[in-house]
Design an enzyme around this catalytic site. Structure first.
Site, short mmCIF file in Angstrom:
data_model
loop_
_atom_site.label_atom_id
_atom_site.label_comp_id
_atom_site.label_asym_id
_atom_site.label_seq_id
_atom_site.Cartn_x
_atom_site.Cartn_y
_atom_site.Cartn_z
CG ASN A 433 -1.73 1.30 1.30
OD1 ASN A 433 -2.70 1.48 0.57
ND2 ASN A 433 -1.33 2.22 2.17
CD GLU A 434 -1.39 5.53 0.31
OE1 GLU A 434 -2.52 5.93 -0.07
OE2 GLU A 434 -0.79 6.01 1.29
CG ASN A 435 5.17 0.85 1.00
OD1 ASN A 435 4.66 1.75 1.67
ND2 ASN A 435 5.30 -0.38 1.45
CB SER A 479 -2.78 -0.31 -4.44
OG SER A 479 -3.90 0.45 -4.80
#
Length: 838
Positions: A433-435, A479
């Site tokens: 997530n978002e990395n 994502s």
């Protein structure tokens, strides 16, 4: 056959040396009874030694728990066995633990997200033997690892990326900081002989109408069983096959084919038939019951799932395709349903997921800062037809790729990909997530100066593990992620996108500015239900910035963002009740703006995943269902937004259009009734236009000029009706619209089942009428959210759990936008009502 003994009873939690107020054990150390599975926080709460951290500001007083070392202890009872091997199995330890049996150290753990097995053969004498699980504070371990590998940036000031533990234990912008420790999953003794099933991974496929199950089996043998031939029997429904495993082999694959199986479909697309799947390990040289060594059982479903990432004139697609049918994903993000996750049981999972399905949801994304959920979660999704997008557990941080983390991450990923493979609901593995986005946009690259940060996991290791362990499912690296570094990670034209400029910086009308291929996160905050806030907070008076409310607002400048979001549309609320109502309205309006816009652009946009379905404690957040399990108005709005058929008015370059979204498998044919309506309810113009929306398509009707309200008018609105469904379009924002003083009649009738039917009849236009049922009583709940009525129209709201139904009480719990705007924000409706007993 394997003999299994749960280790449930007799556990104690030893307290720190300076602790007072608990019982004293034989060793003179104070202790309390411990529940296994459980955690330190729940044990201390049960013993009355910790104030509920969900109430007021008690979270701060519980911080010491996460920085303390803790010890669990019990005595394993005598257990006579003729089996060759005895194992002590922990399905989950949270997180850094040393396990000692009878004074001998069995091993050490440092990963919450995997299981552990210890050979205790010969360690269980005829008398009881003490078992101790000593936990080191997660902070101690995380800080130790950070000192070894070097610091890395993250989105929060806690070291969560240096330990394989639920990241949101360390706090998030919707969650408390409650750093848990404990035996959080079951413990058992397994006694076995010859061989056991170490891992079973069923690969389920469908080709040309034939279902195929390939059960990949990994074995563990005793020394005596090393050279014995074995048999793996696979049963799928009524079909049985057997596969011989040669002496010495520790892997096998058994295959069964099913002719024309009934296909498993997502919710809204068809049924969810499930087949019993059983793998039995047999000693090929034994006969009768003695031949059976071990057994594995699950229920599986036959379906295909692929991910269409084809390039086109709009960019790069991101469309889930199930059984050959492209799906617009009507999704919600899922966080752990309790900050103390051992309190989540099968019934709670079922309640929450049934709520999701009832709202039209067909996809649940398990977010990467939480946990791989229990099998109860995925079983419920299988049965309800909820597709699962499963994140690997990485979120909002740069993760080191060095030891000791790398080997733990690989073991964790392999175990969980295999564990979840049986579930037909599982549709997609996502790397993080978002990395990838964080590396590009959050100033990580310069701070890292070449240090590892997780890219090797997301673009290498995890993709390889999924391909090797379960190639039947697609994998996506992250994502948001555009598919390659050729595009910005959060480029809406490619792959998945997160839309957070809206909420953080700009008004929700900015959702209309682009059409992402798949919106995996977007959201808008609102406070919890009034009864939830009142239960959790003792603030007197309760205000948006009273101490408890502020503590239960974890987002950076969260109240400021709420205020600025309101200011775009409404006058400044003059009291708490108006603020509470309008922030709920604004949350609904924001999510509706996004989903209606993006659904109207199907198939270019192939999914919306609202942040978020649920909360883990009482908090102001983006959730549709609050931490006390009360639905917010957003939850009810999702039923409309995610319905199979949706009517919405949308701006296009050529002008306003009515978009008729048809997600069913049948034609939607009818007549759209378009009306320009005065604020007093008079119909100023009406046009009837026939339409047909083919299956899984969107029909668009250009709106004739005669039904369009004058530009900037505060006295007219547009309605589009098809059958019982209707959409409204107001040409100006609420604070500029000429709402009449609200007036309505209320009738209350008690039904035979004890529920109350509250019928509201509008005397005037009523915008976003809301019955806040929890204000009638903490146990009361309504079946509807925001409803707009024209003069003379009625709506019936069913209320359950209401002890003393009355029209006056119902009227006092009603709110509408009219009153909030007309009164400059002072009050939302009750002073402007007319109630009649009917």
């Amino acid at each position: 056959m394997k003999d299994v003994t749960p280790v449930v009873d007799g556990w104690n939690l030893r307290l720190p040396g300076d602790f007072r107020g608990a019982g004293t054990g034989e060793d003179g150390r104070e202790k309390v009874t411990a529940a296994v599975p459980g955690c330190v926080h729940t044990d201390l709460l049960a013993a009355g030694l910790l104030a509920d951290p969900f109430l007021d500001r008690n979270e701060l007083d519980a911080a010491w728990v996460g920085r303390t070392d803790w010890t669990y202890e019990t005595v394993l009872p005598p257990h006579a066995t003729t089996h060759e091997r005895s194992d002590l199995v922990f399905d989950g330890l949270d997180t850094v633990a040393e396990i000692t049996l009878g004074g001998s150290v069995l091993g050490r753990t440092r990963n919450m997200h995997r299981s552990y097995r210890f050979d205790v053969t010969g360690e269980l004498p005829g008398t009881g033997v003490p078992l101790t699980v000593a936990f080191t504070s997660a902070y101690t371990e995380a800080e130790r690892v950070r000192s070894l590998v070097g610091d890395r940036p993250n989105a929060y000031p806690e070291p969560f990326q240096f330990i394989r533990k639920m990241a949101c234990s360390f706090g998030w912008d919707w969650g408390p900081t409650l750093v848990t420790a404990g035996i959080w999953k079951p413990v058992r003794l397994e006694h076995w002989s010859t061989a056991r099933l170490a891992r079973v991974t069923p690969l389920v496929t469908v080709t040309d109408g034939t279902g195929r199950v390939e059960a990949r089996v990994e074995l563990e043998r005793t020394a005596a069983g090393a050279e014995r031939p074995l048999t793996v029997r696979l049963r799928v429904g009524g079909t049985v096959t057997e596969t011989v495993v040669p002496a010495g082999a520790d892997r096998a694959a058994a295959v069964a084919e099913i002719a024309a199986p009934d296909l498993w479909w997502p919710h809204g697309y068809g049924e969810q038939p499930l087949y019993d799947c059983e793998v039995t390990l047999l000693d090929a040289q034994a006969r009768g019951p003695a031949a059976e060594l071990d057994r594995w059982q699950r229920r599986i479903g036959f379906r295909t799932v692929t991910l269409d990432t084809s390039p086109d004139e709009h960019g790069t697609a991101f469309t889930l395709v199930v059984n050959g049918t492209p799906v617009f994903a009507r999704g919600v993000n899922w966080i752990p349903d309790d900050a103390l996750p051992t309190r989540i049981d099968a019934a709670r999972y079922r309640r929450r997921l049934e709520q999701a399905a009832a709202a039209g949801v067909d996809l649940v994304r398990v977010w990467g800062g939480g946990i791989y959920e229990s099998d109860d979660f995925y079983v419920a999704c299988d049965e309800l037809g909820l597709l699962v997008w499963q994140d690997f557990l990485f979120a909002c941080a740069a993760y080191p790729e060095e030891q000791p983390l790398r080997s733990e991450i690989e073991a964790e990923a392999r175990e969980n990909v295999s564990r979840l493979a049986a579930h037909p609901s599982l549709a997609l593995w996502n790397g993080n997530n978002e990395n990838l986005w964080g590396f590009r946009d959050w100033e990580w690259e310069e701070a890292l100066a070449g240090d590892s940060w997780g890219e090797g996991y997301y673009l290498g290791l995890l993709a390889r593990i999924v391909a090797e362990t379960d190639p039947t499912r697609p994998y996506w690296a992250g994502s948001p992620w555009s598919g390659s570094w050729d595009h910005h990670p959060n480029d809406p034209r490619h792959g998945t996108a997160h839309s957070w400029e809206v909420w953080n910086r700009v008004d929700y009308t900015a959702y209309l500015d682009d059409v992402p291929r798949f919106v995996a996160e977007f959201g808008w905050q609102a406070p919890p239900a009034y009864a939830t806030a009142r239960r959790a907070l003792s603030d007197d008076p309760l205000t948006p910035d009273s101490p408890g409310m502020l503590h239960h607002q974890k987002a950076g400048d969260g109240n400021g963002k709420l205020a600025r979001g309101l200011a775009h549309h409404f006058p400044v609320p003059a009291d708490f009740d108006t603020w509470h109502y309008l922030t709920q309205v604004n949350q609904v309006r924001a999510i509706a703006t996004g989903i209606e816009h993006w659904r109207s652009h199907w198939p270019v946009c192939a999914g919306t995943v609202v942040w978020q379905l649920n909360d883990c404690w009482p908090v102001t957040s983006w959730a549709a269902i609050d931490g006390d399990e009360r639905p917010k108005p957003l939850y009810h709005e999702l039923k409309r937004l995610y319905a199979d058929r949706l009517i919405t008015v949308q701006p296009r370059p050529e002008g306003l259009v009515a978009a008729l979204v048809n997600q069913t498998a049948q034609d939607w044919t009818g007549t759209a009734v378009l009306c320009r309506v005065a604020v007093d309810g008079a119909v100023l113009a009406e046009v009837r236009l026939p339409f047909t929306a083919a299956p899984r398509t969107v029909a668009r009707i250009a709106l004739p000029a005669e039904v369009l309200p004058a530009a900037g008018s505060g006295k007219e609105l547009l309605t589009v009706r098809v059958g019982d469904e209707r959409a409204f379009w107001f040409p100006v924002r609420d604070k500029d619209f000429g709402y009449p003083e609200p007036s309505w009649d209320v009738d209350v009738a008690v039904r035979p089942d004890g529920r109350a039917a509250v019928t509201v009849t509008a005397r005037t236009l009523l915008r976003d009428l809301l019955l806040q049922a929890d204000r009638l009583g903490p146990e009361a709940g309504a079946d509807r959210g925001l409803t707009t009525l024209l003069p003379g129209e009625s709506v019936t709201i069913t209320v359950s759990g209401w002890d003393r139904p009355s029209p006056d009480a119902a009227a006092a719990a009603l709110s509408c936008v009219n009153a909030a705007v007309r009164d400059g924000g002072a009050g939302t409706g009750p002073r402007a009502t007319s109630s009649h007993p009917g």
